[in-house]
Design a protein around this motif. Structure first.
Motif, PDB file in Angstrom:
ATOM      1  N   TYR B   9     -19.663  23.904   0.115  1.00  0.00           N
ATOM      2  CA  TYR B   9     -20.216  22.885  -0.884  1.00  0.00           C
ATOM      3  C   TYR B   9     -20.227  23.118  -2.001  1.00  0.00           C
ATOM      4  CZ  TYR B   9     -21.524  19.312   2.647  1.00  0.00           C
ATOM      5  OH  TYR B   9     -21.829  18.106   2.987  1.00  0.00           O
ATOM      6  N   VAL B  14     -20.285  18.205  -4.437  1.00  0.00           N
ATOM      7  CA  VAL B  14     -19.441  18.660  -4.350  1.00  0.00           C
ATOM      8  C   VAL B  14     -19.234  19.719  -3.153  1.00  0.00           C
ATOM      9  CG1 VAL B  14     -17.592  20.055  -6.036  1.00  0.00           C
ATOM     10  CG2 VAL B  14     -19.607  18.665  -7.210  1.00  0.00           C
ATOM     11  N   ARG B  15     -17.723  18.902  -3.094  1.00  0.00           N
ATOM     12  CA  ARG B  15     -17.253  19.494  -1.921  1.00  0.00           C
ATOM     13  C   ARG B  15     -16.121  19.436  -1.588  1.00  0.00           C
ATOM     14  NH1 ARG B  15     -19.430  16.133   2.401  1.00  0.00           N
ATOM     15  NH2 ARG B  15     -17.387  15.130   2.250  1.00  0.00           N
ATOM     16  N   PHE B  16     -15.495  20.914  -1.148  1.00  0.00           N
ATOM     17  CA  PHE B  16     -14.009  21.846  -1.260  1.00  0.00           C
ATOM     18  C   PHE B  16     -13.702  21.594   0.214  1.00  0.00           C
ATOM     19  CE2 PHE B  16     -11.354  25.177  -1.512  1.00  0.00           C
ATOM     20  CZ  PHE B  16     -10.169  24.254  -1.891  1.00  0.00           C
TER      21      PHE B  16
END
Lengths: 283, 283
Positions: B9, B14-16
């Motif tokens: 996170y 927003v998550r990668f």
């Protein structure tokens, strides 16, 4: 709130996901799928065919570097052609120059403009400028048949798949060359050097532009919502050099407000990493 | 293959995510949770407490800009202190300079070094250099009690939470100042300006370094696997200016092979966006 996430595959093995409060719009236009979402991190954002085009939070970076870089090299620019750019962000930035006389915007998809006018006033406000003339046409055909001479052409295209594909062809770049004045500049979004597929598109664009223009350069910006965050732009011209011909004093005297761009950053943006220089040299 | 994804996170919204072939290692050391994964896109990568530290695919960017920027301003640097850097990437880059006499590496967690030696030879090969002296100690305590005078201190820390926190304090920067020679340079990883929490850490670090050093600058790099891809580094010194004192010819004469860093990029890296300059000015 629903636990809703928008996801985009930057490669088949890398996924970027954004928390969404709600989807504000969806439609399938003649050309593409158009969505607008509301998100806590990025505000509203627009996607075309499942690819993020702009977010309210970071669109200033893209729109500033795709416009002011050329304007600072030749602040005398009067006539401009913008291809794509249906969100209005590019013309919003160009509108800051009193010296500009005419801006032709050629957007293939009228629905993109309408949707942005409804949901993204932050960028679509650009269309309110009286100097802007909107043409709902194919960009390739427009430059093929135009007799106008432009000082600047900005290609604010989608990726080279789908409707944006023709804007990466040899024919298109050749027509841009013919449509430009002797001091004319072509700026285009130039994909990214990092992930393999983006880098392929980047190299192919550079090869074709280099064949059409005597001077062809690449510069970079940090755009957090684009794949890898490392995004490139092309600066091609008949005679102007993007660094030697920078009119820093003249541009700064205009006192144009920007949140990303400045003339020191302009000079630095052309200093590319070795691995990117290698890729460009190979072309 | 299992459909296994590593996610991080970058903010709560927003998550990668990265596709993982398999987890190669997991342990809880005295200080933190240590994992190593194998992935199709980034090769092997190391995480500490659920944060990506390095990937085989893009670690060259971080390790080159955190080392060569100072070395090119003063290629006469002989004695170096590196804090953190248990993966070996920083010392691998420093090992390219024949003129360096001694490199003290202070890493709090011996297990990080051991795990990297087992799974990440691409960076841990740096420890094979005879000039490297490894100290498994707390970085803050080490600089507090050292009588050595260093020409360069590189702080390759984790984020300012957990074990890395003390490396962002006023006391630590003051001790670094004392431990440096008159031409001494302090380089530190400086977080990112884009997402709010990272920007807070960045501003706080800048404020404290500016109080400790007469000259304090920030430069940037494109690091795709770090939040936003826009990462900053601090360059603080007693007397050397990172741009005016760059020894480009001398550095280029060394013919050191780099994939990201070059002296033109060095000059450009200090050209920051307006919004970042504003943040730094506020401190």
């Amino acid at each position: 709130m629903d636990d809703l996430w928008y996801s985009e595959y930057h490669t088949p093995h890398v996924r970027f996901s954004v928390k969404v409060s709600r989807q504000l719009h969806y439609e399938e236009s003649k050309y593409q799928k158009i969505s607008v979402f509301e998100s806590p991190e990025f505000g509203r954002f627009l996607t075309l065919d499942g690819i993020m085009m702009l977010t309210e939070r970071d669109e200033f970076i893209y729109h500033e570097v795709i416009t002011h870089t050329a304007m600072a090299v030749n602040p005398e620019i009067k006539n401009i052609l913008v291809i794509g750019a249906g969100d209005g962000g590019v013309v919003r930035e160009l509108g800051k120059y009193q010296g500009i006389e005419s801006i032709d915007v050629v957007e293939i998809d009228e629905r993109v403009v309408e949707v942005c006018k409804e949901f993204l006033p932050q960028t679509s406000c650009g269309f309110e400028d009286e100097r802007v003339h909107l043409h709902y046409q194919d960009g390739l055909k427009f430059v093929r048949h135009t007799d106008n001479l432009y000082d600047l052409i900005i290609v604010d295209s989608t990726d080279p798949f789908g409707p944006g594909e023709v804007l990466f062809t040899k024919e298109f770049y050749g027509n841009c060359y013919r449509a430009l004045t002797e001091q004319g500049v072509l700026i285009n979004q130039h994909e990214s050097p990092f992930y393999e597929e983006d880098a392929k598109a980047m190299k192919s664009a550079h090869r074709r532009i280099s064949h059409a223009f005597p001077m062809s350069f690449v510069y970079q910006a940090h755009i957090p919502t684009y794949p890898s965050g490392h995004w490139l732009f092309g600066f091609a011209s008949k005679s102007l050099h993007p660094q030697r011909d920078l009119k820093a004093d003249a541009w700064n005297a205009l006192e144009i407000k920007t949140k990303y761009y400045n003339t020191e950053l302009h000079q630095g943006a052309f200093g590319l990493p070795n691995y990117v220089k290698e890729m460009l040299k190979d072309e």
